[in-house]
Design a protein around this motif. Sequence first.
Motif, PDB file in Angstrom:
ATOM      1  N   ILE A  45       0.841  -1.204   0.000  1.00 54.09           N
ATOM      2  CA  ILE A  45       0.000   0.000   0.000  1.00 54.09           C
ATOM      3  C   ILE A  45       0.872   1.247   0.000  1.00 54.09           C
ATOM      4  CG2 ILE A  45      -1.556   1.365   1.475  1.00 54.09           C
ATOM      5  CD1 ILE A  45      -2.902  -1.172   2.311  1.00 54.09           C
ATOM      6  N   ARG A  46       0.461   2.263  -0.757  1.00 53.23           N
ATOM      7  CA  ARG A  46       1.022   3.596  -0.600  1.00 53.23           C
ATOM      8  C   ARG A  46      -0.147   4.530  -0.257  1.00 53.23           C
ATOM      9  NH1 ARG A  46      -0.420   7.205  -3.542  1.00 53.23           N
ATOM     10  NH2 ARG A  46       1.278   8.647  -3.114  1.00 53.23           N
ATOM     11  N   VAL A  47       0.134   5.572   0.508  1.00 55.45           N
ATOM     12  CA  VAL A  47      -0.947   6.452   0.962  1.00 55.45           C
ATOM     13  C   VAL A  47      -0.609   7.905   0.656  1.00 55.45           C
ATOM     14  CG1 VAL A  47      -2.334   7.196   2.951  1.00 55.45           C
ATOM     15  CG2 VAL A  47      -1.482   4.861   2.853  1.00 55.45           C
ATOM     16  N   GLY A  48      -1.625   8.659   0.141  1.00 52.94           N
ATOM     17  CA  GLY A  48      -1.468  10.095  -0.062  1.00 52.94           C
ATOM     18  C   GLY A  48      -1.487  10.468  -1.518  1.00 52.94           C
ATOM     19  N   GLY A  49      -1.779  11.750  -1.776  1.00 50.79           N
ATOM     20  CA  GLY A  49      -1.818  12.246  -3.152  1.00 50.79           C
ATOM     21  C   GLY A  49      -0.445  12.143  -3.811  1.00 50.79           C
ATOM     22  N   PHE A  50      -0.465  12.206  -5.148  1.00 52.45           N
ATOM     23  CA  PHE A  50       0.779  12.095  -5.914  1.00 52.45           C
ATOM     24  C   PHE A  50       1.380  13.477  -6.197  1.00 52.45           C
ATOM     25  CE2 PHE A  50      -1.755   8.370  -6.916  1.00 52.45           C
ATOM     26  CZ  PHE A  50      -0.831   7.351  -6.793  1.00 52.45           C
ATOM     27  N   GLY A  51       0.577  14.527  -5.978  1.00 53.44           N
ATOM     28  CA  GLY A  51       1.027  15.870  -6.344  1.00 53.44           C
ATOM     29  C   GLY A  51       0.563  16.234  -7.743  1.00 53.44           C
ATOM     30  N   GLY A  52      -0.728  16.037  -7.985  1.00 52.84           N
ATOM     31  CA  GLY A  52      -1.317  16.445  -9.262  1.00 52.84           C
ATOM     32  C   GLY A  52      -0.835  15.587 -10.423  1.00 52.84           C
ATOM     33  N   VAL A  53      -1.160  16.057 -11.633  1.00 56.40           N
ATOM     34  CA  VAL A  53      -0.810  15.311 -12.855  1.00 56.40           C
ATOM     35  C   VAL A  53       0.702  15.139 -12.953  1.00 56.40           C
ATOM     36  CG1 VAL A  53      -0.778  15.472 -15.374  1.00 56.40           C
ATOM     37  CG2 VAL A  53      -2.870  16.039 -14.120  1.00 56.40           C
ATOM     38  N   GLU A  54       1.415  16.217 -12.634  1.00 57.57           N
ATOM     39  CA  GLU A  54       2.883  16.177 -12.752  1.00 57.57           C
ATOM     40  C   GLU A  54       3.469  15.100 -11.830  1.00 57.57           C
ATOM     41  OE1 GLU A  54       6.391  19.377 -12.091  1.00 57.57           O
ATOM     42  OE2 GLU A  54       4.372  20.171 -12.507  1.00 57.57           O
ATOM     43  N   GLY A  55       2.972  15.088 -10.576  1.00 57.22           N
ATOM     44  CA  GLY A  55       3.477  14.120  -9.604  1.00 57.22           C
ATOM     45  C   GLY A  55       3.138  12.691  -9.998  1.00 57.22           C
ATOM     46  N   LEU A  56       1.929  12.500 -10.508  1.00 53.75           N
ATOM     47  CA  LEU A  56       1.516  11.145 -10.896  1.00 53.75           C
ATOM     48  C   LEU A  56       2.303  10.671 -12.126  1.00 53.75           C
ATOM     49  CD1 LEU A  56      -0.244   8.656 -10.577  1.00 53.75           C
ATOM     50  CD2 LEU A  56      -2.095   9.843 -11.776  1.00 53.75           C
ATOM     51  N   THR A  57       2.525  11.564 -13.075  1.00 54.73           N
ATOM     52  CA  THR A  57       3.308  11.193 -14.268  1.00 54.73           C
ATOM     53  C   THR A  57       4.714  10.771 -13.843  1.00 54.73           C
ATOM     54  OG1 THR A  57       2.070  12.887 -15.467  1.00 54.73           O
ATOM     55  CG2 THR A  57       3.978  11.961 -16.592  1.00 54.73           C
ATOM     56  N   ALA A  58       5.293  11.544 -12.946  1.00 53.49           N
ATOM     57  CA  ALA A  58       6.643  11.216 -12.466  1.00 53.49           C
ATOM     58  C   ALA A  58       6.635   9.881 -11.730  1.00 53.49           C
ATOM     59  CB  ALA A  58       7.141  12.334 -11.540  1.00 53.49           C
ATOM     60  N   TYR A  59       5.582   9.647 -10.932  1.00 58.34           N
ATOM     61  CA  TYR A  59       5.476   8.382 -10.186  1.00 58.34           C
ATOM     62  C   TYR A  59       5.404   7.196 -11.148  1.00 58.34           C
ATOM     63  CZ  TYR A  59       3.616   4.736  -7.125  1.00 58.34           C
ATOM     64  OH  TYR A  59       3.430   3.559  -6.447  1.00 58.34           O
ATOM     65  N   LEU A  60       4.574   7.327 -12.185  1.00 64.17           N
ATOM     66  CA  LEU A  60       4.403   6.229 -13.152  1.00 64.17           C
ATOM     67  C   LEU A  60       5.743   5.875 -13.787  1.00 64.17           C
ATOM     68  CD1 LEU A  60       1.100   7.355 -14.974  1.00 64.17           C
ATOM     69  CD2 LEU A  60       1.354   5.640 -13.164  1.00 64.17           C
ATOM     70  N   ARG A  61       6.526   6.923 -14.100  1.00 58.28           N
ATOM     71  CA  ARG A  61       7.824   6.683 -14.755  1.00 58.28           C
ATOM     72  C   ARG A  61       8.832   6.112 -13.765  1.00 58.28           C
ATOM     73  NH1 ARG A  61       7.185  12.212 -18.091  1.00 58.28           N
ATOM     74  NH2 ARG A  61       6.288  11.294 -19.969  1.00 58.28           N
ATOM     75  N   ARG A  62       8.888   6.732 -12.589  1.00 54.97           N
ATOM     76  CA  ARG A  62       9.872   6.329 -11.575  1.00 54.97           C
ATOM     77  C   ARG A  62       9.657   4.883 -11.134  1.00 54.97           C
ATOM     78  NH1 ARG A  62       8.607  10.089  -8.099  1.00 54.97           N
ATOM     79  NH2 ARG A  62       7.495   8.785  -6.616  1.00 54.97           N
ATOM     80  N   GLU A  63       8.372   4.513 -10.948  1.00 58.59           N
ATOM     81  CA  GLU A  63       8.033   3.175 -10.438  1.00 58.59           C
ATOM     82  C   GLU A  63       7.837   2.155 -11.557  1.00 58.59           C
ATOM     83  OE1 GLU A  63       7.869   2.329  -7.158  1.00 58.59           O
ATOM     84  OE2 GLU A  63       8.531   4.360  -6.654  1.00 58.59           O
ATOM     85  N   ALA A  64       8.101   2.581 -12.800  1.00 59.54           N
ATOM     86  CA  ALA A  64       7.958   1.702 -13.977  1.00 59.54           C
ATOM     87  C   ALA A  64       6.590   1.007 -13.979  1.00 59.54           C
ATOM     88  CB  ALA A  64       9.093   0.685 -14.027  1.00 59.54           C
ATOM     89  N   ILE A  65       5.540   1.806 -13.799  1.00 62.18           N
ATOM     90  CA  ILE A  65       4.177   1.256 -13.797  1.00 62.18           C
ATOM     91  C   ILE A  65       3.782   0.914 -15.236  1.00 62.18           C
ATOM     92  CG2 ILE A  65       1.745   1.793 -13.327  1.00 62.18           C
ATOM     93  CD1 ILE A  65       3.434   1.424 -10.766  1.00 62.18           C
ATOM     94  N   SER A  66       3.319  -0.309 -15.427  1.00 60.87           N
ATOM     95  CA  SER A  66       2.970  -0.749 -16.790  1.00 60.87           C
ATOM     96  C   SER A  66       1.474  -0.574 -17.082  1.00 60.87           C
ATOM     97  CB  SER A  66       3.355  -2.221 -16.983  1.00 60.87           C
ATOM     98  OG  SER A  66       2.625  -3.030 -16.079  1.00 60.87           O
TER      99      SER A  66
END
Length: 248
Positions: A45-66
């Motif tokens: 589990i992870r908890v909390g906002g990603f920081g908007g579109v920018e934060g979520l885009t960065a998260y997807l790339r950083r965590e190699a989400i497929s």
Amino acid sequence: MTRILLLGGTTEASAMARLLAQAGRPAVFSYAGRTAAPVAQPLPIRVGGFGGVEGLTAYLRREAISHVIDATHPFAAQMSRHAQTACALAGTPLIGLERAAWAPQPGDAWRQVPDIQGAVDVLPEAPARVFLAIGKLHLAPFAAKPHHYLLRLVDRPEAPPLPDCTVIVARGPFDHAADLALMQAHGITHLVAKNAGGAGAEAKITAARALRLPVILIERPALPGRHLVSTPEAVMAWLAHAETERGV
Ligand SMILES: NC(=O)c1ccc[n+]([C@@H]2O[C@H](COP(=O)([O-])OP(=O)(O)OC[C@H]3O[C@@H](n4cnc5c(N)ncnc54)[C@H](OP(=O)(O)O)[C@@H]3O)[C@@H](O)[C@H]2O)c1
């Protein structure tokens, strides 16, 4: 490599998490962090906002989400819009998992309104006893009407959210007989709810139907252009198909 981000906060998300865990799919379950004690999940589990579109885009790339599965509540429109934009930017396949909306039955006295203010506007001017079952956010506009409000919340609020209200603390799923008894015990005359759909929160709707009470139902926000399914099994089928297409 498959690595799934599951955006949660609903019964459907928990069912999805169980299926993913049973299938041994690498996945992360994401909570917004709104409730003090979120439901345990069989996934990391992870908890909390990603920081908007920018934060979520960065998260997807950083965590190699497929793949991203958006199983947030039908009214969590901001998160869903952010997921749509971030997945487009990161080139990550996205699917929405959303239960069907409730539909009126013959004899139902439903007023369907587009938003919170619409619900406030159609409530009567004379004092009534309203079961205001919309969660803890956006309660303040209802103070404009002279009603006694019954609120059902997941966590006990620090202060009464409205000047004239009764707060009960409970977490779904709820059942018909208990909601019928609750509404009778509190002398409820009107129900205000979001058209969340699904079985876990439907008891208040069926109870209002049995009591022939007027229901003010807030419609879901429009989220056009999403690939949407209504069952976790359909998401699993989409995942298998998407993996074949990507050669994962
Ligand atoms: N709205 C409802 O009626 C309702 C009812 C039951 C459960 N829920 C659940 O409660 C949560 C919050 O709902 P909301 O209506 O406040 O959402 P929202 O307005 O769409 O989202 C507001 C912000 O909260 C963060 N967020 C929302 N869901 C998240 C998730 N699953 N993981 C990580 N961050 C998340 C995001 O922050 P950033 O922009 O910083 O990423 C988002 O921009 C959702 O998970 C939803 O499924 C909502």
